[in-house]
Motif scaffolding. Structure first.
Motif, PDB file in Angstrom:
ATOM      1  N   GLN A  93      -0.787   9.091  13.539  1.00  0.00           N
ATOM      2  CA  GLN A  93      -1.907   8.670  12.711  1.00  0.00           C
ATOM      3  C   GLN A  93      -1.663   7.253  12.221  1.00  0.00           C
ATOM      4  O   GLN A  93      -0.588   6.951  11.728  1.00  0.00           O
ATOM      5  CB  GLN A  93      -2.025   9.559  11.482  1.00  0.00           C
ATOM      6  CG  GLN A  93      -2.975  10.728  11.511  1.00  0.00           C
ATOM      7  CD  GLN A  93      -4.281  10.470  12.197  1.00  0.00           C
ATOM      8  OE1 GLN A  93      -4.433  10.824  13.334  1.00  0.00           O
ATOM      9  NE2 GLN A  93      -5.239   9.892  11.525  1.00  0.00           N
ATOM     10  N   ILE A  95      -1.536   4.061   9.828  1.00  0.00           N
ATOM     11  CA  ILE A  95      -1.276   3.965   8.395  1.00  0.00           C
ATOM     12  C   ILE A  95      -2.547   3.471   7.695  1.00  0.00           C
ATOM     13  O   ILE A  95      -3.269   2.634   8.237  1.00  0.00           O
ATOM     14  CB  ILE A  95      -0.073   3.028   8.132  1.00  0.00           C
ATOM     15  CG1 ILE A  95       0.407   3.139   6.697  1.00  0.00           C
ATOM     16  CG2 ILE A  95      -0.393   1.601   8.496  1.00  0.00           C
ATOM     17  CD1 ILE A  95       1.756   2.506   6.463  1.00  0.00           C
ATOM     18  N   THR A  96      -2.821   4.002   6.524  1.00  0.00           N
ATOM     19  CA  THR A  96      -4.014   3.579   5.787  1.00  0.00           C
ATOM     20  C   THR A  96      -3.742   2.229   5.121  1.00  0.00           C
ATOM     21  O   THR A  96      -2.589   1.829   4.936  1.00  0.00           O
ATOM     22  CB  THR A  96      -4.407   4.604   4.706  1.00  0.00           C
ATOM     23  OG1 THR A  96      -3.371   4.643   3.723  1.00  0.00           O
ATOM     24  CG2 THR A  96      -4.646   5.982   5.293  1.00  0.00           C
ATOM     25  N   ASP A  97      -4.814   1.560   4.747  1.00  0.00           N
ATOM     26  CA  ASP A  97      -4.675   0.272   4.066  1.00  0.00           C
ATOM     27  C   ASP A  97      -3.921   0.429   2.750  1.00  0.00           C
ATOM     28  O   ASP A  97      -3.084  -0.409   2.396  1.00  0.00           O
ATOM     29  CB  ASP A  97      -6.050  -0.350   3.805  1.00  0.00           C
ATOM     30  CG  ASP A  97      -6.718  -0.840   5.077  1.00  0.00           C
ATOM     31  OD1 ASP A  97      -5.998  -1.098   6.071  1.00  0.00           O
ATOM     32  OD2 ASP A  97      -7.956  -0.976   5.079  1.00  0.00           O
ATOM     33  N   ASP A  98      -4.194   1.517   2.017  1.00  0.00           N
ATOM     34  CA  ASP A  98      -3.513   1.747   0.738  1.00  0.00           C
ATOM     35  C   ASP A  98      -2.019   1.956   0.936  1.00  0.00           C
ATOM     36  O   ASP A  98      -1.203   1.428   0.182  1.00  0.00           O
ATOM     37  CB  ASP A  98      -4.111   2.969   0.018  1.00  0.00           C
ATOM     38  CG  ASP A  98      -5.545   2.709  -0.457  1.00  0.00           C
ATOM     39  OD1 ASP A  98      -5.940   1.532  -0.557  1.00  0.00           O
ATOM     40  OD2 ASP A  98      -6.256   3.697  -0.713  1.00  0.00           O
ATOM     41  N   GLU A  99      -1.658   2.744   1.965  1.00  0.00           N
ATOM     42  CA  GLU A  99      -0.238   2.977   2.247  1.00  0.00           C
ATOM     43  C   GLU A  99       0.462   1.679   2.629  1.00  0.00           C
ATOM     44  O   GLU A  99       1.569   1.408   2.162  1.00  0.00           O
ATOM     45  CB  GLU A  99      -0.072   3.978   3.399  1.00  0.00           C
ATOM     46  CG  GLU A  99      -0.432   5.406   3.062  1.00  0.00           C
ATOM     47  CD  GLU A  99      -0.370   6.304   4.293  1.00  0.00           C
ATOM     48  OE1 GLU A  99       0.356   7.321   4.219  1.00  0.00           O
ATOM     49  OE2 GLU A  99      -1.025   5.986   5.305  1.00  0.00           O
ATOM     50  N   ARG A 133       2.801   2.984  13.586  1.00  0.00           N
ATOM     51  CA  ARG A 133       1.572   3.411  12.908  1.00  0.00           C
ATOM     52  C   ARG A 133       0.635   2.252  12.575  1.00  0.00           C
ATOM     53  O   ARG A 133      -0.487   2.466  12.149  1.00  0.00           O
ATOM     54  CB  ARG A 133       1.925   4.169  11.629  1.00  0.00           C
ATOM     55  CG  ARG A 133       2.626   5.492  11.934  1.00  0.00           C
ATOM     56  CD  ARG A 133       3.002   6.246  10.687  1.00  0.00           C
ATOM     57  NE  ARG A 133       1.826   6.549   9.901  1.00  0.00           N
ATOM     58  CZ  ARG A 133       1.859   6.749   8.589  1.00  0.00           C
ATOM     59  NH1 ARG A 133       2.987   6.668   7.940  1.00  0.00           N
ATOM     60  NH2 ARG A 133       0.756   7.027   7.944  1.00  0.00           N
ATOM     61  N   ALA A 134       1.123   1.001  12.755  1.00  0.00           N
ATOM     62  CA  ALA A 134       0.269  -0.161  12.505  1.00  0.00           C
ATOM     63  C   ALA A 134       0.677  -1.298  13.419  1.00  0.00           C
ATOM     64  O   ALA A 134       1.851  -1.438  13.760  1.00  0.00           O
ATOM     65  CB  ALA A 134       0.362  -0.597  11.041  1.00  0.00           C
TER      66      ALA A 134
END
Length: 150
Positions: A93, A95-99, A133-134
């Motif tokens: 998955q 990585i989210t922007d917040d993470e 993840r990014a």
């Protein structure tokens, strides 16, 4: 093992006559085999190494799609995006922007970095935590943004 999953899914796609998936998985398995035989000796890739190959192939598809769009070749761009979508099923998955923001902020605090000149120190801490993840561009943009603001 990830390589075995790719082989199994290739067989399933062949039975289902899913040409896009068949071609993409064959390409991915070829890239894995090439990585295994590169260098002086043949070695079996670990799941992490196979994941790195898949990340590299996914990035190639994304860049090719952008290039085809720029050249007005939308049908080729769509094919590249379809292949990218098949490969994305095997990646972790994103990585989210917040993470990502939180990881970069923690790395800046940990390294004591105070400006863009210390971007490399922060990248060395963040990169292993994020892994595949990014995209590296996305990580460096966030590091640069936070270091410019501090």
């Amino acid at each position: 093992m990830l390589k075995e999953r790719l082989r199994g899914d290739l067989t399933t796609a062949m039975k289902a006559r899913d040409q896009t998936k068949v071609l993409t998985l064959r390409m991915a398995l070829t890239a894995v085999t090439n990585a295994e035989t590169a260098g002086d000796s043949h070695h079996e890739l670990s799941d992490d190494e196979v994941m790195n190959v898949l990340v590299r192939e996914t990035k190639k598809r994304r860049e090719s799609a952008e290039a085809f769009d720029g050249a007005g070749r939308t049908e080729l761009a769509e094919r590249e995006r379809a292949e990218e979508a098949v490969l994305a099923e095997y990646l972790p998955q994103p990585i989210t922007d917040d993470e990502l923001t939180a990881l970069v902020a923690a790395a800046i605090t940990e390294t004591g970095a105070e400006g863009p000149r210390q971007m490399g120190q922060v990248m060395k801490v963040v990169q292993p935590q994020v892994g595949s993840r990014a995209d590296g561009k996305r990580i460096s943009a966030e590091v640069k943004r936070q270091l410019s603001g501090s």
